[in-house]
Write an enzyme that holds these catalytic residues in place. Structure first.
Site, PDB file in Angstrom:
ATOM      1  N   ARG A 110       1.218  -0.941  -0.256  1.00 37.62           N
ATOM      2  CA  ARG A 110       0.110  -0.253   0.256  1.00 37.62           C
ATOM      3  C   ARG A 110       0.817   1.176   0.430  1.00 37.62           C
ATOM      4  NH1 ARG A 110      -5.311   2.201  -0.186  1.00 37.62           N
ATOM      5  NH2 ARG A 110      -6.334   2.663   0.783  1.00 37.62           N
ATOM      6  N   THR A 393      -9.658   1.121  -9.094  1.00 38.78           N
ATOM      7  CA  THR A 393      -9.315  -0.828  -8.370  1.00 38.78           C
ATOM      8  C   THR A 393      -9.588  -1.773  -9.079  1.00 38.78           C
ATOM      9  OG1 THR A 393      -9.603   0.691  -6.409  1.00 38.78           O
ATOM     10  CG2 THR A 393      -8.937  -1.539  -6.572  1.00 38.78           C
ATOM     11  N   THR A 411      -4.140  -0.901  -6.955  1.00 39.10           N
ATOM     12  CA  THR A 411      -4.967   0.403  -7.149  1.00 39.10           C
ATOM     13  C   THR A 411      -4.596   2.236  -7.399  1.00 39.10           C
ATOM     14  OG1 THR A 411      -7.338   2.209  -6.244  1.00 39.10           O
ATOM     15  CG2 THR A 411      -5.557   0.827  -4.534  1.00 39.10           C
ATOM     16  N   ASN A 413      -6.859   4.477  -6.721  1.00 34.85           N
ATOM     17  CA  ASN A 413      -8.128   5.089  -5.646  1.00 34.85           C
ATOM     18  C   ASN A 413      -8.860   5.163  -6.664  1.00 34.85           C
ATOM     19  OD1 ASN A 413      -8.810   5.287  -3.429  1.00 34.85           O
ATOM     20  ND2 ASN A 413      -8.642   7.794  -3.442  1.00 34.85           N
ATOM     21  N   GLN A 432      -3.696   8.020  -3.059  1.00 29.92           N
ATOM     22  CA  GLN A 432      -4.447   7.530  -1.456  1.00 29.92           C
ATOM     23  C   GLN A 432      -4.605   8.311  -0.774  1.00 29.92           C
ATOM     24  OE1 GLN A 432      -5.665   4.178  -2.586  1.00 29.92           O
ATOM     25  NE2 GLN A 432      -4.138   4.101  -3.393  1.00 29.92           N
ATOM     26  N   SER A 464      -7.857   1.290   3.522  1.00 32.23           N
ATOM     27  CA  SER A 464      -8.151   0.622   2.736  1.00 32.23           C
ATOM     28  C   SER A 464      -9.132  -0.492   2.940  1.00 32.23           C
ATOM     29  CB  SER A 464      -7.141  -0.859   1.733  1.00 32.23           C
ATOM     30  OG  SER A 464      -7.782  -0.739   0.110  1.00 32.23           O
ATOM     31  N   SER A 465     -10.256  -0.584   1.596  1.00 38.07           N
ATOM     32  CA  SER A 465     -11.414  -1.161   1.173  1.00 38.07           C
ATOM     33  C   SER A 465     -10.791  -3.116   0.863  1.00 38.07           C
ATOM     34  CB  SER A 465     -12.111  -0.994   0.638  1.00 38.07           C
ATOM     35  OG  SER A 465     -12.795  -0.596   1.408  1.00 38.07           O
TER      36      SER A 465
END
Length: 583
Positions: A110, A393, A411, A413, A432, A464-465
């Site tokens: 990330r 994403t 991603t 974002n 992000q 994050s999801s």
């Protein structure tokens, strides 16, 4: 169109064992017709958001690579094909199952906040400047994708880095066919305000947006990928490419430095693990919120429906089941907002949130015929109000011939990230920083809220999801049962959970699971979003139970591989121009 998804694309990819006739067009403009039957292959399958990216992965597999090499090749290709959604200017998460070790690893690549970035960077007169975290230099986190993919290949791959970069480089050099999803992104981009970055505008904005099927050139990115192919992944973080990134970010008002790039490294984390229907489910821990939400949701449903026979007789689209699923999701998203953040900076009580005892407590609150006050889900708290939005994403799922598996989500974002290109490199940089909480209680672009746990801080990773997930059958010779994950902001969590449950609980084949209508509820705002295919009588029944329903064109975009007695199985996600490949 769908014939092309299952034909010989790129590196000599086998077609499905059975031809797949197209289903009638779904009513949503965000979907496309999907095959009625799943894609099947005997030895290996790569499933991603573009058939050419899946083909790139299979090309590497056929050249002697394994799932980890193929994941690198596929992810890089996706960044070329879908610059609105992912790319080397972004970052992500990967779960890796190493068959020889019989072990699942979690790799966090990330983006991090630059060392000089603080919450005050986004404030003016004491209030958050909404646009600053979405577009321009302050929005950019230190990209992690190149380091993350290189780590996958270095630790577990069978081929050199160069082999994994080559398919993406060739795609960029040749020019990419514009998918319907990318064409819509171009249309939305052109209809919006003019981006501040002239390089981005020159590259992606035109009076006539590229149409589906047209060829879109990416020569600058091709040159960058050629450098990475020849000089290795370090060439992204030091030297001319890094200089261009820093220069572009600073010119756009950001604070990212050469030292931020030099210092970046991915982080190995312990995957979350739970059980469901006798299977071992592994998913991503914080700073992913998706894994905690998935485990919490499954735990609640397992208490409500301890055995498959207890599932509602009305089926997957019955109001009884959709109500229970929605209530479980609301609890999980409430806890997401209150407790989750980067575990390197804040204390996150993952053990409590994912425990069976806590799931039982939440399940006991679920009312069969009604909903709770909004602040009664999860723990205490009162939400503000704001609408959710979708974002860019991509996800890929892979099982190879040796039984290795990768679930990887990456991603930039929001669509086209920060709408900022790193000079002459062709790299679209992420935004992000919008995934941080800039002010407590103020929603981000996805309508998600949070507290100090996810507040912006130097070198911190935002919540994050993304929910890459691998399911193992410990009693089987070939342990990997299912690899799944998705795209679409917070919709990732619900879409991934629903597809997983469709396969494991409702015994759907891969294509049926991907095509099944979905719902979405993220606790705040208090709205139950339903896709067009959800039966009207079920929606009406949910409204009578107290749910505030609204229509949504599509919930997430999922890529899935399942091991079945007939071999490996996948499908085409109708909400994205996806297409699996295998042999």
């Amino acid at each position: 169109m769908w014939i092309g998804l299952f034909g010989l694309v790129g590196g000599g990819v086998a077609t499905a064992a059975e031809p797949a006739p197209a289903a009638p067009s779904p009513p949503s403009p965000m979907m496309r017709p999907a095959p009625k039957r799943p894609f099947r292959a005997a030895r290996a399958v790569v499933a991603s958001d573009h058939p050419l990216a899946s083909a790139a992965g299979v090309t590497v597999l056929k050249a002697g690579g394994n799932a980890f090499d193929a994941a690198c090749a596929t992810a890089l290709a996706l960044g070329v094909l879908h610059p609105d959604a992912s790319g080397i200017g972004g970052g992500g998460f990967a779960l890796a199952y190493v068959a020889k070790q019989k072990k699942v690893y979690a790799l966090d690549f990330r983006e991090r906040a630059p060392a000089a970035l603080t919450a005050a960077s986004f404030l003016k007169n004491g209030k958050a400047v909404e646009s600053a975290s979405k577009e321009g230099g302050l929005a950019v986190g230190v990209p992690g994708e190149v380091r993350g993919l290189a780590e996958l290949v270095k630790r577990w791959g069978a081929k050199p880095w160069k082999t994994c970069v080559d398919p993406a480089q060739k795609l960029a050099a040749k020019g990419i066919p514009v998918s319907w999803r990318l064409a819509k992104s171009f249309e939305t981009l052109d209809a919006g305000p003019a981006p501040a970055d002239p390089t981005f505008t020159k590259m992606f904005v035109s009076a006539k947006p590229p149409a589906e099927g047209s060829i879109f050139p990416r020569p600058e990115l091709a040159a960058t990928l050629a450098t990475l192919e020849n000089d290795g992944p370090d060439a992204f973080y030091k030297g001319p490419i890094a200089d261009e990134i820093v220069k572009a970010v600073k010119a756009a008002g950001g604070v990212l430095t050469a030292q931020d790039l030099t210092d970046y490294a991915p982080t190995e984390r312990a995957p979350l693990q739970t059980t469901h229907r006798g299977l071992s489910v592994y998913t991503m821990p914080p700073p992913s919120s998706g894994g905690v939400a998935l485990v919490e949701t499954l735990g609640i449903l397992d208490h409500l429906y301890a055995k498959p026979a207890a599932l509602p007789k009305g089926g997957r689209q019955s109001p009884e089941y959709l109500h229970a699923l929605t209530e479980a999701l609301k609890n999980a998203f409430a806890d997401r907002a209150r407790f989750l953040g980067d575990p390197d900076f804040v204390s996150v009580d993952v053990a409590r949130l994912t425990s069976g005892d806590y799931a039982a407590q939440l399940a006991a609150r679920v009312k069969a015929d009604g909903v709770l006050p909004n602040d009664a889900y999860g723990s205490l708290g009162t939400p503000p109000k704001a609408p959710p939005k979708d974002g860019g994403t991509t996800h890929l799922s892979i099982i190879d011939a040796a039984g290795n598996a990768v679930a990887l989500t990456t991603t930039v974002n929001l669509s086209f990230g920060a709408k900022l290109v790193a000079g002459s490199t062709g790299i679209v940089l992420n935004d992000q920083m919008d995934d941080f909480v800039l002010q407590v209680g103020v929603p981000n672009s996805f309508g998600l809220i949070g507290n100090e746990q996810n507040a912006v801080a130097p070198k911190k990773r935002p919540l994050s999801s993304m929910t890459p997930t691998i399911v193992l059958d410990d009693k089987a010779k070939n342990k990997v049962k299912l690899v799944v994950g998705g795209a679409g902001g917070p919709n990732i969590i619900t879409a991934t959970i629903e597809v997983l449950l469709d396969v494991l609980d409702w015994k759907m084949d891969a294509q049926a699971a991907l095509s099944s209508p979905r719902i979405h509820h993220q606790w705040f705002p208090d709205a139950l979003a339903v896709e067009p295919g959800v039966p009207k009588d079920a929606v009406d029944a949910l409204a009578k139970r107290g749910h505030k329903t609204k229509d949504i064109p599509a919930v997430g975009k999922v890529n899935l591989v399942v091991r079945t007695p007939r071999g490996l199985e996948s499908g085409a996600e109708p909400r994205s121009p996806s297409g699996p490949a295998g042999y």
